[in-house]
Design a protein around this motif. Sequence first.
Motif, PDB file in Angstrom:
ATOM      1  N   SER A 392      -2.866  18.141 -51.927  1.00  0.00           N
ATOM      2  CA  SER A 392      -3.087  19.466 -51.433  1.00  0.00           C
ATOM      3  C   SER A 392      -4.244  19.856 -52.418  1.00  0.00           C
ATOM      4  O   SER A 392      -5.059  20.535 -52.013  1.00  0.00           O
ATOM      5  CB  SER A 392      -2.087  20.458 -51.741  1.00  0.00           C
ATOM      6  N   LYS A 393      -4.525  19.171 -53.535  1.00  0.00           N
ATOM      7  CA  LYS A 393      -5.470  19.448 -54.550  1.00  0.00           C
ATOM      8  C   LYS A 393      -6.842  18.855 -54.093  1.00  0.00           C
ATOM      9  O   LYS A 393      -7.969  19.047 -53.919  1.00  0.00           O
ATOM     10  CB  LYS A 393      -5.330  19.072 -56.020  1.00  0.00           C
ATOM     11  N   SER A 394      -6.612  17.229 -53.944  1.00  0.00           N
ATOM     12  CA  SER A 394      -7.683  16.460 -53.756  1.00  0.00           C
ATOM     13  C   SER A 394      -7.408  15.477 -52.382  1.00  0.00           C
ATOM     14  O   SER A 394      -6.913  14.528 -52.583  1.00  0.00           O
ATOM     15  CB  SER A 394      -8.338  15.687 -54.949  1.00  0.00           C
ATOM     16  N   GLY A 395      -7.883  16.023 -51.154  1.00  0.00           N
ATOM     17  CA  GLY A 395      -7.457  15.129 -50.092  1.00  0.00           C
ATOM     18  C   GLY A 395      -8.425  15.595 -48.878  1.00  0.00           C
ATOM     19  O   GLY A 395      -8.990  16.580 -48.836  1.00  0.00           O
ATOM     20  N   ASN A 396      -8.326  14.697 -48.059  1.00  0.00           N
ATOM     21  CA  ASN A 396      -9.103  14.864 -46.757  1.00  0.00           C
ATOM     22  C   ASN A 396      -8.517  15.911 -46.090  1.00  0.00           C
ATOM     23  O   ASN A 396      -7.449  15.794 -45.676  1.00  0.00           O
ATOM     24  CB  ASN A 396      -9.064  13.662 -46.057  1.00  0.00           C
ATOM     25  N   GLU A 397      -9.130  17.203 -45.816  1.00  0.00           N
ATOM     26  CA  GLU A 397      -8.286  18.121 -44.909  1.00  0.00           C
ATOM     27  C   GLU A 397      -8.033  17.699 -43.630  1.00  0.00           C
ATOM     28  O   GLU A 397      -6.905  18.138 -42.875  1.00  0.00           O
ATOM     29  CB  GLU A 397      -9.532  19.559 -44.744  1.00  0.00           C
ATOM     30  N   LYS A 398      -8.933  17.036 -43.103  1.00  0.00           N
ATOM     31  CA  LYS A 398      -8.702  16.553 -41.773  1.00  0.00           C
ATOM     32  C   LYS A 398      -7.065  15.626 -41.557  1.00  0.00           C
ATOM     33  O   LYS A 398      -6.581  15.675 -40.552  1.00  0.00           O
ATOM     34  CB  LYS A 398      -9.775  15.755 -41.210  1.00  0.00           C
ATOM     35  N   ASP A 399      -7.300  14.749 -42.616  1.00  0.00           N
ATOM     36  CA  ASP A 399      -5.783  13.736 -42.657  1.00  0.00           C
ATOM     37  C   ASP A 399      -4.700  14.791 -43.067  1.00  0.00           C
ATOM     38  O   ASP A 399      -3.618  14.629 -42.280  1.00  0.00           O
ATOM     39  CB  ASP A 399      -6.171  12.929 -43.743  1.00  0.00           C
ATOM     40  N   ILE A 400      -4.783  15.792 -43.878  1.00  0.00           N
ATOM     41  CA  ILE A 400      -3.650  16.653 -43.980  1.00  0.00           C
ATOM     42  C   ILE A 400      -3.096  17.230 -42.965  1.00  0.00           C
ATOM     43  O   ILE A 400      -2.178  17.484 -42.568  1.00  0.00           O
ATOM     44  CB  ILE A 400      -4.169  17.532 -45.422  1.00  0.00           C
ATOM     45  N   ASP A 401      -4.403  17.884 -42.000  1.00  0.00           N
ATOM     46  CA  ASP A 401      -3.912  18.935 -41.055  1.00  0.00           C
ATOM     47  C   ASP A 401      -3.125  17.986 -39.823  1.00  0.00           C
ATOM     48  O   ASP A 401      -2.215  18.382 -38.948  1.00  0.00           O
ATOM     49  CB  ASP A 401      -5.169  19.115 -40.244  1.00  0.00           C
ATOM     50  N   LYS A 402      -3.425  16.604 -39.967  1.00  0.00           N
ATOM     51  CA  LYS A 402      -2.707  15.770 -38.933  1.00  0.00           C
ATOM     52  C   LYS A 402      -1.079  15.652 -39.060  1.00  0.00           C
ATOM     53  O   LYS A 402      -0.628  15.636 -38.208  1.00  0.00           O
ATOM     54  CB  LYS A 402      -3.139  14.138 -38.915  1.00  0.00           C
ATOM     55  N   PHE A 403      -0.925  15.918 -40.305  1.00  0.00           N
ATOM     56  CA  PHE A 403       0.578  16.005 -40.727  1.00  0.00           C
ATOM     57  C   PHE A 403       0.915  17.511 -41.056  1.00  0.00           C
ATOM     58  O   PHE A 403       2.170  17.653 -41.798  1.00  0.00           O
ATOM     59  CB  PHE A 403       0.903  15.108 -41.925  1.00  0.00           C
ATOM     60  N   GLN A 404       0.630  18.477 -40.083  1.00  0.00           N
ATOM     61  CA  GLN A 404       0.791  19.852 -40.609  1.00  0.00           C
ATOM     62  C   GLN A 404       2.401  20.060 -40.088  1.00  0.00           C
ATOM     63  O   GLN A 404       3.089  20.993 -40.917  1.00  0.00           O
ATOM     64  CB  GLN A 404      -0.107  20.722 -39.665  1.00  0.00           C
ATOM     65  N   LEU A 405       2.829  19.370 -39.003  1.00  0.00           N
ATOM     66  CA  LEU A 405       4.147  19.659 -38.764  1.00  0.00           C
ATOM     67  C   LEU A 405       5.233  19.248 -39.918  1.00  0.00           C
ATOM     68  O   LEU A 405       6.542  19.603 -39.973  1.00  0.00           O
ATOM     69  CB  LEU A 405       4.670  18.722 -37.483  1.00  0.00           C
ATOM     70  N   TYR A 406       4.737  18.331 -40.562  1.00  0.00           N
ATOM     71  CA  TYR A 406       5.668  18.085 -41.669  1.00  0.00           C
ATOM     72  C   TYR A 406       5.443  18.201 -43.352  1.00  0.00           C
ATOM     73  O   TYR A 406       5.999  17.676 -44.043  1.00  0.00           O
ATOM     74  CB  TYR A 406       5.478  16.222 -41.743  1.00  0.00           C
ATOM     75  N   HIS A 407       4.752  19.488 -43.495  1.00  0.00           N
ATOM     76  CA  HIS A 407       4.407  19.870 -44.683  1.00  0.00           C
ATOM     77  C   HIS A 407       5.688  20.689 -45.345  1.00  0.00           C
ATOM     78  O   HIS A 407       5.925  20.607 -46.521  1.00  0.00           O
ATOM     79  CB  HIS A 407       3.402  20.941 -44.522  1.00  0.00           C
ATOM     80  N   GLU A 408       6.647  21.110 -44.318  1.00  0.00           N
ATOM     81  CA  GLU A 408       7.977  21.659 -44.821  1.00  0.00           C
ATOM     82  C   GLU A 408       8.941  21.320 -43.679  1.00  0.00           C
ATOM     83  O   GLU A 408       9.241  22.158 -42.880  1.00  0.00           O
ATOM     84  CB  GLU A 408       7.901  23.300 -44.918  1.00  0.00           C
ATOM     85  N   PHE A 409       9.299  20.180 -43.717  1.00  0.00           N
ATOM     86  CA  PHE A 409      10.064  19.713 -42.669  1.00  0.00           C
ATOM     87  C   PHE A 409      11.496  18.956 -43.091  1.00  0.00           C
ATOM     88  O   PHE A 409      11.505  18.613 -44.291  1.00  0.00           O
ATOM     89  CB  PHE A 409       9.321  18.240 -42.122  1.00  0.00           C
TER      90      PHE A 409
END
Length: 971
Positions: A392-409
Amino acid sequence: MSSLPRRVKSEAKTHTSEDDELPSFLNSSSESEEEEEEWEPKGKIAKRRQLPKKNEAKTKKVTAARSAVARKRVKKVAIKEEMDVSLPIEDNRMQLLKPKEDDVGTKPKPLNQKLEVPKKMEINSFHGKNAKSLESDEEPSTSIPVVGNQVKHEKSEEDFASDEPPFKKIKSTTCPEGKPVKNLGGNKVKEEFEMNWDIVQALSEITNVEPWVCANLIRLFQEENTIPFIARYRKELINNLEADALREVQQTLEELRTVAKKTHTMIQKLKKEGKLSGCLLTALLNCRTLEELDHVSAPYKTGSKGTKAQRAKQLGLEPAALSLLQSPMEVNLFSYIRPNTKGLSTIQEVEAGVQHILADIFAKDKDTLDFIRKLCQQRYVCIQSTLAKVSSKSGNEKDIDKFQLYHEFSCNIKNIQHHQILAINRGENLKILTVKVNIPDGVKNEFCWWCVNERWRPKQFLKPELMRILRNSVEDAYKRLIYPLLCREFRSKLTSDAEKESVMMFGRNLRQLLLTSPVRGRTLMGVDPGYKHGCKLAIISPTSQILHTDVVYLHSGQGFREAEKIKRLLLQYNCSTVVIGNGTACRETEAYFADLIMKKYFAPLDVVYCIVSEAGASIYSVSPEASKEMPDLDPNLRSAVSIARRVQDPLAELVKIEPKHIGVGMYQHDVSQTLLKATLDSVVEECVSFVGVDINICSEILLRHIAGLNANRAKNIIEWREKNGPFINREQLKEVKGLGPKSFQQCAGFIRFNQEYIKTFCSSKKTELGSHALLTKAGAQGKKKSKPTPCALQQPNPLDQTCIHPESYNIAMRFLSFIGGNANDIGKSDMQQKVNAVIQKEGLEGTAKRLNTTVHTLQLIIDGLTQPEGYDIRTDFDKPDFKRSIVCFEDLSVGAVLTGKVENATPFGVFVDIGVGKAGLIPVRNITEAKLSKVKKRRSLGLGPGERVEVKVLNVDVPRLRITLDLIRVL
């Protein structure tokens, strides 16, 4: 039925209650050792029972010397006794199991009844029937018919199995029939590495396949039978399982054998190092998974620092820990204090050491682990994923968005979907997600109470301070050892199941793609689209010959001029079908052709076009196979040829490409590549075999995918064909170098012969031989004998054009005689009428009984005799979707009804190409049984690549280019 099986059956009932008293997970190694000792003397009984009864023995000994009348009388008795139990498979292949059935072809008994058959009696049943089946083989007209020179094949096959266990050597002459049994050869199927669990039962529990089927499959795979051969020609032995189920059983069997092999390797290693104890040996032999094996053996691996329990044992605290459970009144922990020794200097250190030893004992006890696993099955155990703090601090936003469903799963492990597991694992590997398994506290509390009060309850009164140590030991075992083990097991099981489902889905999609119906009799223009380097064209004839290749530049301002060239080529070769690859510039090329077609530019030709996947075409175009096939062609033009041929004969073209490059899977790069390759290769072999190949015209690449053949055998077949001319019949395959009896058995049923071509060739050869015979002398004739023409020795067999296996030719000819048919009428309407008349009168089961065969074998013979000449199973599958116009993404509106073609299928939905350049998704919830045809209903609501569907647009997300569809019906 003979009296011997009845006696076996009656004895079986007396043992059933004994076997069912204890559940399978409570059988310790000591019990299995007792069973093995118990079986040694039983082997003698089994051997004694192999002998026939006195009156039977006399009859059989005298049979050879008696007259024909006496022989017939004996024959009738044998048939009457064995009618229920004879295996009507002509070459009496191997000792395999089959459910007892009053009528051939009836359904097997339920699984719970099969499990009641005691293991002791099974050997006796087996040996008792060996004698009968051996005797029946001596007389050609008994219930097990012998075809041609079959005995010869059996002998040669036995030679191949000379290094195998004894029960494998007893080939087809021993066919145990009657009630389905779990295993043969003692208490279990003979395996190279014995464990405390039975491999047949383990395989049955994991795959949900009946034990008798599992036992048969183990033997069939040991005999190196291929999946296509088993699925088509051994239906009665596998309860009519499909190829996918056979693959699953085969893979599970390999996994269990891998565990057994690694276990015995570890045992030998520990034995050599002097670390093997009786308890450790038992724990190792109880392991069923690699995770369990790793858990038990981890402390003893070379280079390990040792566990806390091992260090405590080295300090001499093990007697104190065992005494605490066995005789706690005698325990005095203060006597173990050594002030100058680390770990024994205080009473607290001594108690901690004892606690670690007890925790280690608890964590490796089979019953304790079985209890906690059963407890977890009854409670809500969930898997949770959250966004990792680092990502969440240092990551590719595009890659992080791909896993949006699993941020709180969070999801129950019983309900989680396979694609969700693979997505979570990928996110964890990319360090975007943090994943953990959550086991409720209630499980821990109940487990600790059970351990203290039941499983590990001391045999004598325990002082309060010692009871505290016991409680702490149980809690420590759970928290430090058992909970991490359970988490690893759950994650491993979920991942393994998800990977298998992903691979199986890839296999199903690949099968659907390979079995796409071919487009015969058309001249096709293949177009490999491109911008800068132009669009590559290739025109191929109806027989796949390359007629012309060219390059046109449609997207660089020269479109009008190039249109003249395209029109000239289409008119010159009378080509009205254009095949466009779906790669770069596909959308623009499709629009170009659609515009010209709408303007009727190619008149008088009525031109249509279709889009086809070009996945793997570029890889194939630079491969050695492509260079050998098209040596004079530029690699860029080869891809255009491949694109056109994918419509003309998808199977023949796609087998040239490595299956994983075809790209119809899900998370294919995240799964085991070994498993993926093995499964996809098996699917290709299944498709090519079931479609069949014409041995005299097929390519070497296609031939190597036939069951029982490989690259070398395929090469030898092609060389034989080039040297000796076309094959006349299936028997000639035996003359090919490297193609032994087993290979012939596996491949023969999938090889086809064009009878018209063979008859024409043979008649011309006979004329040629006749004219030579008049002119040649005796010496020349002698020379001819040393190198005869194949046609001079062989005659065409009409059955070779069918799916009937040579081992069933005898039954097929008897069936033809029974219905009054002629082999030359195969595939004609007269044959269909005669077959229908007999089946309506006698019934399928009645006819099978009359011919002493199974319903499955008879049905296969009927199919082979009635299918029209040149029948292709792919005609039942969908053809490419030909179009004349194009729809743009901007033209889509909610509620619009369109037709499209399935592009890919996943567990969460199906992607459909609706002709707008972007596939739409039909969520799995919208694919209901009512919307599918009867064929699809039988395939578990499965839609596969290539199928045409009518859909309604539910949602269009323009920024993300996402289309959600609803399935209306399958076209």
